[in-house]
Scaffold this active site. Sequence first.
Site, PDB file in Angstrom:
ATOM      1  N   LYS A  90      -0.835  -2.224  -3.466  1.00  0.00           N
ATOM      2  CA  LYS A  90      -1.288  -2.042  -1.579  1.00  0.00           C
ATOM      3  C   LYS A  90      -1.294  -3.807  -0.733  1.00  0.00           C
ATOM      4  O   LYS A  90      -0.237  -3.672   0.259  1.00  0.00           O
ATOM      5  CB  LYS A  90      -2.646  -1.868  -0.787  1.00  0.00           C
ATOM      6  CG  LYS A  90      -2.571   0.130  -1.785  1.00  0.00           C
ATOM      7  CD  LYS A  90      -1.920   1.085  -0.362  1.00  0.00           C
ATOM      8  CE  LYS A  90      -1.596   2.346  -1.088  1.00  0.00           C
ATOM      9  NZ  LYS A  90      -1.964   3.072  -2.618  1.00  0.00           N
ATOM     10  N   GLU A 112      -3.918   4.736   8.355  1.00  0.00           N
ATOM     11  CA  GLU A 112      -4.498   5.756   7.965  1.00  0.00           C
ATOM     12  C   GLU A 112      -4.794   4.990   6.312  1.00  0.00           C
ATOM     13  O   GLU A 112      -4.336   4.579   5.917  1.00  0.00           O
ATOM     14  CB  GLU A 112      -3.565   6.558   8.241  1.00  0.00           C
ATOM     15  CG  GLU A 112      -2.015   6.326   7.113  1.00  0.00           C
ATOM     16  CD  GLU A 112      -1.589   5.038   6.496  1.00  0.00           C
ATOM     17  OE1 GLU A 112      -1.422   4.804   7.811  1.00  0.00           O
ATOM     18  OE2 GLU A 112      -0.955   4.519   5.801  1.00  0.00           O
ATOM     19  N   SER A 375      -0.450   0.526 -11.028  1.00  0.00           N
ATOM     20  CA  SER A 375      -0.757   0.195  -9.755  1.00  0.00           C
ATOM     21  C   SER A 375      -2.198   0.158  -9.334  1.00  0.00           C
ATOM     22  O   SER A 375      -2.295  -1.287  -8.211  1.00  0.00           O
ATOM     23  CB  SER A 375      -0.253   1.543  -8.755  1.00  0.00           C
ATOM     24  OG  SER A 375      -1.023   2.803  -9.150  1.00  0.00           O
TER      25      SER A 375
HETATM   26  C1  LIG Z   1      -1.907   4.020  -2.545  1.00  0.00           C
HETATM   27  C2  LIG Z   1      -2.203   3.300  -4.585  1.00  0.00           C
HETATM   28  C3  LIG Z   1      -0.613   4.627  -4.894  1.00  0.00           C
HETATM   29  C4  LIG Z   1      -0.014   5.696  -5.005  1.00  0.00           C
HETATM   30  O1  LIG Z   1       1.069   4.834  -3.545  1.00  0.00           O
HETATM   31  P1  LIG Z   1       1.977   4.325  -3.720  1.00  0.00           P
HETATM   32  O2  LIG Z   1       2.462   4.567  -2.069  1.00  0.00           O
HETATM   33  O3  LIG Z   1       3.563   5.660  -4.448  1.00  0.00           O
HETATM   34  O4  LIG Z   1       2.620   3.728  -4.726  1.00  0.00           O
HETATM   35  C5  LIG Z   1      -0.728   4.613  -6.428  1.00  0.00           C
HETATM   36  N1  LIG Z   1      -1.841   3.694  -7.038  1.00  0.00           N
HETATM   37  C6  LIG Z   1      -2.595   3.162  -6.523  1.00  0.00           C
HETATM   38  C7  LIG Z   1      -3.638   2.679  -7.379  1.00  0.00           C
HETATM   39  C8  LIG Z   1      -3.062   2.969  -5.478  1.00  0.00           C
HETATM   40  O5  LIG Z   1      -3.840   2.739  -4.569  1.00  0.00           O
END
Ligand SMILES: *Cc1c(COP(=O)(O)O)cnc(C)c1O
Length: 402
Positions: A90, A112, A375
Amino acid sequence: MYSLPYKNGHYGQFGGRYVPEILMPSLIELEKAFNKYKKDKKFLKDLDDLYKNYSGRPTPLYFCENLTKKLGGAKIFIKNEGLNHTGAHKINHCLGQILLAKRMGKKRVIAETGAGQHGVATASVAAKFGLKCTIYMGARDVARQRPNVFWMEQVGATVVPVYDGNQTLKDAVNSAMRDYIADPESHFLLGSALGPVPYPEMNTFFQAIIGREVKKQCREIYNIHPDYLVACVGGGSNAIGLFYEFLDDKSVNLIGVEAGGAGKRNAIRFKGGKYGVIEGYKSYFLQDENGNTLPTHSISAGLDYPGIGPGHAYLKETGRVKYVSATDKEVLKAFQLLAKNEGIISALESAHAVAYAIKLAPKLAKNKNIIVNLSGRGDKDLFIITEALGDKKFYEFLKSKV
Ligand SMILES: *Cc1c(COP(=O)(O)O)cnc(C)c1O
């Protein structure tokens, strides 16, 4: 890029900007700033410095030797976005957007958040750049994710609990929008590759660093061809960030993993979803016959959302990306397998991608390579995972604290 044509704010029939009149000037201002600064050397250098020195990029591409041996097929690599500052990818689009907000002379940001990851990243960059910050969060999410609320407040943000509707992410989005309508001079720091123009294209641009690094790391560190790229898909920012650099190279298979949840309760937009215009853009949405979004479910708050970015809707239609899903159960198993074999604590969102890679690897030859985008790291999911695993000792600990 050829495989993701972007014309008049649309990817094919998806995208666009369908917002109240009063927001048009602000969004057009943002679009102009983005189009100017994405080619500005000084801006790009500032962003690069922040990626490196604030967030800790490049994040590692790591060969999971133990997991690969255990599964006995293709090699599994992890792109560890969880090692970013604030714990997930993020921060990539938060840094980009806060730099734009500064260039535009903004004094305040609104955002948000669902689980609070986007909220923490936004609040952190706002603190660093001295902008006021208000974060909207559903009251149920506030109750479920208290640690992140505490951290947002520690870095100086105001967190507003939202008591409308389901008291989750969708309601937080609506309240944040109302604030933006009342104060369009603020910057709305949207947290995924979705929403009205210019957010999908802009956040894709800021997240594409993931795939650029992967390409370089595959070549320079491992001398391998990335045969499969796998990422979880909530709104779609980490996935599109990984895929973007490879869209034109058909020798690279791209796989997005949605939240399979538990039985009928899930967030598989590409199974139950229909074309529609909701929250300012055209895409697939889980919705009822009146076009109201349906409640969704996932063990991971970050994938628990009825909409999906317009770029993904296009890539689904053209077949360039294959979309699959993983259930809550598979996700917990994948989380544990990665933890036990590699000593890596994954976010539950990211464990969706791991779950698919675990199924895929044994079916492939040993000379194939799978890159999984991790992620985020799992610290934020401590309470959900201890509950899901029924860890009694943790409950004793919690009791001893109250
Ligand atoms: C917010 C989040 C996601 C989902 O958001 P995308 O916009 O689809 O990447 C995935 N993994 C983590 C760790 C997140 O914080």
